[in-house]
Design a protein around this motif. Structure first.
Motif, PDB file in Angstrom:
ATOM      1  N   ARG A 174       0.906  -1.787   0.267  1.00 30.11           N
ATOM      2  CA  ARG A 174      -0.120  -0.121  -0.108  1.00 30.11           C
ATOM      3  C   ARG A 174       0.939   1.372  -0.131  1.00 30.11           C
ATOM      4  NH1 ARG A 174      -5.492  -0.652   1.799  1.00 30.11           N
ATOM      5  NH2 ARG A 174      -5.632   0.862   3.026  1.00 30.11           N
ATOM      6  N   LEU A 175       0.807   1.734  -0.894  1.00 26.51           N
ATOM      7  CA  LEU A 175       1.650   3.194  -1.467  1.00 26.51           C
ATOM      8  C   LEU A 175       0.483   4.957  -1.206  1.00 26.51           C
ATOM      9  CD1 LEU A 175       3.292   0.921  -2.481  1.00 26.51           C
ATOM     10  CD2 LEU A 175       4.605   2.302  -3.745  1.00 26.51           C
ATOM     11  N   ARG A 176       1.086   5.434  -0.963  1.00 28.23           N
ATOM     12  CA  ARG A 176       0.828   6.937  -0.635  1.00 28.23           C
ATOM     13  C   ARG A 176       2.278   7.743  -1.973  1.00 28.23           C
ATOM     14  NH1 ARG A 176      -2.405   9.013   3.760  1.00 28.23           N
ATOM     15  NH2 ARG A 176      -2.867   6.628   5.285  1.00 28.23           N
ATOM     16  N   ILE A 177       1.336   8.786  -2.740  1.00 31.55           N
ATOM     17  CA  ILE A 177       2.517   9.013  -3.519  1.00 31.55           C
ATOM     18  C   ILE A 177       1.984  10.757  -2.856  1.00 31.55           C
ATOM     19  CG2 ILE A 177       2.527   9.957  -5.786  1.00 31.55           C
ATOM     20  CD1 ILE A 177       1.798   7.235  -6.630  1.00 31.55           C
ATOM     21  N   ALA A 178       2.961  11.481  -2.959  1.00 32.59           N
ATOM     22  CA  ALA A 178       2.655  13.089  -2.669  1.00 32.59           C
ATOM     23  C   ALA A 178       3.700  14.283  -3.629  1.00 32.59           C
ATOM     24  CB  ALA A 178       3.494  13.592  -1.073  1.00 32.59           C
ATOM     25  N   CYS A 179       3.357  14.483  -4.560  1.00 29.50           N
ATOM     26  CA  CYS A 179       3.757  16.696  -4.814  1.00 29.50           C
ATOM     27  C   CYS A 179       4.617  16.809  -4.259  1.00 29.50           C
ATOM     28  CB  CYS A 179       2.525  16.934  -5.936  1.00 29.50           C
ATOM     29  SG  CYS A 179       3.394  18.281  -6.144  1.00 29.50           S
ATOM     30  N   GLY A 180       6.106  16.727  -4.329  1.00 38.15           N
ATOM     31  CA  GLY A 180       6.851  17.532  -3.632  1.00 38.15           C
ATOM     32  C   GLY A 180       7.066  19.042  -3.841  1.00 38.15           C
ATOM     33  N   GLY A 181       6.344  19.558  -5.353  1.00 42.82           N
ATOM     34  CA  GLY A 181       6.914  20.495  -6.173  1.00 42.82           C
ATOM     35  C   GLY A 181       6.338  21.830  -5.348  1.00 42.82           C
ATOM     36  N   ALA A 182       5.831  22.780  -5.261  1.00 43.92           N
ATOM     37  CA  ALA A 182       5.472  24.116  -4.851  1.00 43.92           C
ATOM     38  C   ALA A 182       3.625  24.255  -5.606  1.00 43.92           C
ATOM     39  CB  ALA A 182       5.926  25.494  -5.404  1.00 43.92           C
ATOM     40  N   ALA A 183       3.820  23.415  -6.680  1.00 49.65           N
ATOM     41  CA  ALA A 183       2.738  23.565  -7.418  1.00 49.65           C
ATOM     42  C   ALA A 183       2.547  21.751  -7.986  1.00 49.65           C
ATOM     43  CB  ALA A 183       1.781  24.108  -8.386  1.00 49.65           C
ATOM     44  N   LYS A 184       1.427  21.282  -7.965  1.00 42.67           N
ATOM     45  CA  LYS A 184       0.985  20.117  -9.319  1.00 42.67           C
ATOM     46  C   LYS A 184       0.837  20.891 -10.539  1.00 42.67           C
ATOM     47  CE  LYS A 184      -0.909  16.657  -7.304  1.00 42.67           C
ATOM     48  NZ  LYS A 184      -1.650  15.319  -6.761  1.00 42.67           N
ATOM     49  N   SER A 185       1.416  20.685 -11.037  1.00 40.77           N
ATOM     50  CA  SER A 185       1.892  20.360 -12.804  1.00 40.77           C
ATOM     51  C   SER A 185       1.320  19.638 -13.103  1.00 40.77           C
ATOM     52  CB  SER A 185       2.567  21.689 -13.235  1.00 40.77           C
ATOM     53  OG  SER A 185       4.001  20.835 -13.393  1.00 40.77           O
ATOM     54  N   PRO A 186       0.950  19.766 -14.703  1.00 37.10           N
ATOM     55  CA  PRO A 186      -0.093  18.575 -16.176  1.00 37.10           C
ATOM     56  C   PRO A 186       1.610  18.310 -15.811  1.00 37.10           C
ATOM     57  CG  PRO A 186      -1.013  20.728 -16.118  1.00 37.10           C
ATOM     58  CD  PRO A 186       0.727  21.595 -15.328  1.00 37.10           C
ATOM     59  N   LEU A 187       2.447  18.325 -15.813  1.00 39.19           N
ATOM     60  CA  LEU A 187       3.400  17.082 -15.970  1.00 39.19           C
ATOM     61  C   LEU A 187       3.930  16.331 -14.977  1.00 39.19           C
ATOM     62  CD1 LEU A 187       6.932  19.137 -17.663  1.00 39.19           C
ATOM     63  CD2 LEU A 187       5.404  17.304 -18.995  1.00 39.19           C
ATOM     64  N   VAL A 188       3.355  17.156 -13.477  1.00 35.10           N
ATOM     65  CA  VAL A 188       3.463  15.975 -12.123  1.00 35.10           C
ATOM     66  C   VAL A 188       1.906  15.557 -11.830  1.00 35.10           C
ATOM     67  CG1 VAL A 188       3.293  16.186  -9.827  1.00 35.10           C
ATOM     68  CG2 VAL A 188       5.398  17.716 -11.100  1.00 35.10           C
ATOM     69  N   GLN A 189       1.576  16.271 -12.396  1.00 34.52           N
ATOM     70  CA  GLN A 189      -0.058  15.293 -12.084  1.00 34.52           C
ATOM     71  C   GLN A 189       0.910  13.779 -13.277  1.00 34.52           C
ATOM     72  OE1 GLN A 189      -2.762  15.433 -10.381  1.00 34.52           O
ATOM     73  NE2 GLN A 189      -3.109  13.901 -10.772  1.00 34.52           N
ATOM     74  N   ARG A 248       1.067   3.816   8.305  1.00 34.90           N
ATOM     75  CA  ARG A 248      -0.329   3.828   7.599  1.00 34.90           C
ATOM     76  C   ARG A 248       0.048   3.168   6.431  1.00 34.90           C
ATOM     77  NH1 ARG A 248      -2.227   8.358   8.153  1.00 34.90           N
ATOM     78  NH2 ARG A 248      -1.175   9.346   9.385  1.00 34.90           N
ATOM     79  N   ALA A 249       0.991   2.857   5.625  1.00 32.15           N
ATOM     80  CA  ALA A 249       1.536   3.304   4.450  1.00 32.15           C
ATOM     81  C   ALA A 249       3.113   1.847   4.517  1.00 32.15           C
ATOM     82  CB  ALA A 249       1.715   4.237   3.408  1.00 32.15           C
ATOM     83  N   HIS A 250       3.204   0.909   2.967  1.00 28.98           N
ATOM     84  CA  HIS A 250       4.595   0.578   3.440  1.00 28.98           C
ATOM     85  C   HIS A 250       5.322   1.500   2.804  1.00 28.98           C
ATOM     86  CE1 HIS A 250       0.910  -3.022   3.323  1.00 28.98           C
ATOM     87  NE2 HIS A 250       2.302  -2.882   3.971  1.00 28.98           N
ATOM     88  N   ALA A 251       5.126   2.420   1.966  1.00 27.63           N
ATOM     89  CA  ALA A 251       6.637   2.674   0.987  1.00 27.63           C
ATOM     90  C   ALA A 251       5.658   4.354   0.536  1.00 27.63           C
ATOM     91  CB  ALA A 251       6.806   2.383  -0.203  1.00 27.63           C
ATOM     92  N   GLY A 252       6.376   5.482  -0.055  1.00 24.26           N
ATOM     93  CA  GLY A 252       6.095   6.177  -0.350  1.00 24.26           C
ATOM     94  C   GLY A 252       7.083   6.894  -1.797  1.00 24.26           C
ATOM     95  N   PHE A 253       5.987   7.541  -2.655  1.00 25.52           N
ATOM     96  CA  PHE A 253       6.206   7.659  -3.684  1.00 25.52           C
ATOM     97  C   PHE A 253       6.392   9.430  -3.920  1.00 25.52           C
ATOM     98  CE2 PHE A 253       6.407   4.362  -6.539  1.00 25.52           C
ATOM     99  CZ  PHE A 253       6.861   3.362  -5.669  1.00 25.52           C
TER     100      PHE A 253
END
Length: 389
Positions: free
Chosen positions: A181-196, A231-236
């Motif tokens: 079970r993974l969680r993914i987060a945006c690490g930049g200042a804003a979630k751009s279309p490329l990051v999405q 609460r998660a096994h890993a994160g990206f």
């Protein structure tokens, strides 16, 4: 090579209090060695119907099937010895008339073969065989599908649709699986279309690899807290791995856990970081789509496979290169290739290196990896071409 000698103190990573910098590139092999130390996820029971694509945590063992002989076709159940001399010229009377049997039905006692329907003539209460049949013909013997205590699928293997069909037919209702079970987060200042786009790609890739992404809108801080609380096994983390003015993902990882490597000797994706919060792995992926794709293929899918207790299973095609590929010693490089017919031969045509454009990605049929110890491949070299996720 000791991984400790390849890692660096987080304080050496910055030139001032606000800027992340990569001080050295850690070889891919050293990072994969750290990945190999990840503890697999805890097994859980799962209904067979919901276990598709998961990794088995225990062998799946079946009882003897069928438990007694069954018919493989519609016809008449007979003893083969009773019709051994039957033919259309010398019909063999059958007294009493043989029982009709449908495919899948248990064979009656004292019978060992199934005569086709058109091999028996019936007139009133009299029946005769007009063809011979060998013992066992039209019959599945006891244990013909599965011998007693046979392992149908071993622990560490992915459950395929065909596996589930076989196990369902064998009467198996539940299996033990590992589901990362993974969680993914945006690490930049804003979630751009490329990051999405990168987040969406990783979410789909994790699912295909047997895991589940149950949150994609977390902040890095919330993701790290979830890992710390198991609460998660890993994160990206997607974005924030470089030296941009808003990049802080690696420093944040250092605050919540430890950084094993910032800067990995792969291309594209040199600013990738890998670390842990407690014993839970974290992969910080550059915000470029080509970097995210390369990092998933070279590192990320190995993380998910390890959490599932399995391993990455590739079935590449070997093709000769159309043109030479050059690479930098010490860097593992991912190169998209297009399959091109040249007469009776199919060639792998390299399309890009370093930065992989959208056109190169969509115009390619797969990818090759140039290992770190190589300066590249000459034209005509047989290379392993892997499929895109």
């Amino acid at each position: 090579m000791e991984i400790g000698k390849l890692l660096f103190n987080i304080s050496a990573m910055t030139v001032d209090s606000s800027t992340q910098r990569v001080s050295r590139l850690t070889p891919l092999e050293a990072v994969l060695a750290a990945v190999a130390r990840i503890e697999p996820a805890t097994p859980r029971a799962s209904s067979l119907a919901s276990a598709y694509g998961r990794v088995l945590a225990a062998d799946v063992v079946a009882a003897k099937l069928p438990p007694r002989p069954i018919a493989l076709r519609d016809g008449f159940a007979v003893a083969a010895s009773a019709v051994a001399d039957a033919s259309s010229y010398t019909p063999m009377p059958l007294l009493p008339p043989p029982p009709r049997i449908d495919a899948g039905a248990p064979m009656p006692d004292e019978t060992d073969a199934v005569l086709p329907l058109d091999a028996v003539t019936i007139e009133g209460e009299r029946a005769a065989a007009i063809a011979a049949v060998a013992p066992g013909e039209g019959v599945l013997a006891a244990g013909g599908d599965v011998r007693a205590d046979t392992i149908l699928r071993r622990a560490g293997a992915y459950l395929r649709a065909s596996d589930i069909a076989v196990m369902t037919a064998a009467g198996i209702a539940d299996v033990s699986v590992r589901e990362p079970r993974l969680r993914i987060a945006c690490g930049g200042a804003a979630k751009s279309p490329l990051v999405q786009a990168a987040v969406d790609m990783l979410t789909r890739a994790v699912s295909v690899a047997g895991g589940t992404v149950f949150e994609t809108d977390a902040t890095p801080e919330r993701l790290y807290e979830a890992l710390a609380q198991a609460r998660a096994h890993a994160g990206f983390i997607v974005g924030g791995s470089g030296s941009g003015r808003g990049d802080a993902s690696v420093r944040t990882l250092a605050r919540f856990g430890r950084v094993e490597a910032h800067g990995i000797a792969i291309s594209p994706g040199e600013t990738t970081a890998f670390g842990f919060v407690g014993q839970r792995p974290v992969l910080v992926v550059p915000g470029r789509l080509d970097c995210a794709l390369a990092v998933w293929l070279l590192i990320g899918r190995h993380v998910v496979a390890r959490l599932g207790g399995g391993r990455v299973e590739d079935t590449p095609k070997l093709l000769p290169l159309k043109r030479k590929v050059t690479s930098t010693i010490g860097l593992t490089e991912l190169v998209p290739v297009r399959a091109e017919r040249a007469g009776a031969v199919t060639l792998a045509d390299p399309l890009a290196s370093g930065y992989l454009s959208f056109e190169a990605l969509t115009g390619s049929d797969g990818w090759i990896a140039v290992p770190a110890e190589s300066e590249g491949f000459a034209a005509g070299t047989q290379v392993a071409v892997y499929a895109w996720p």
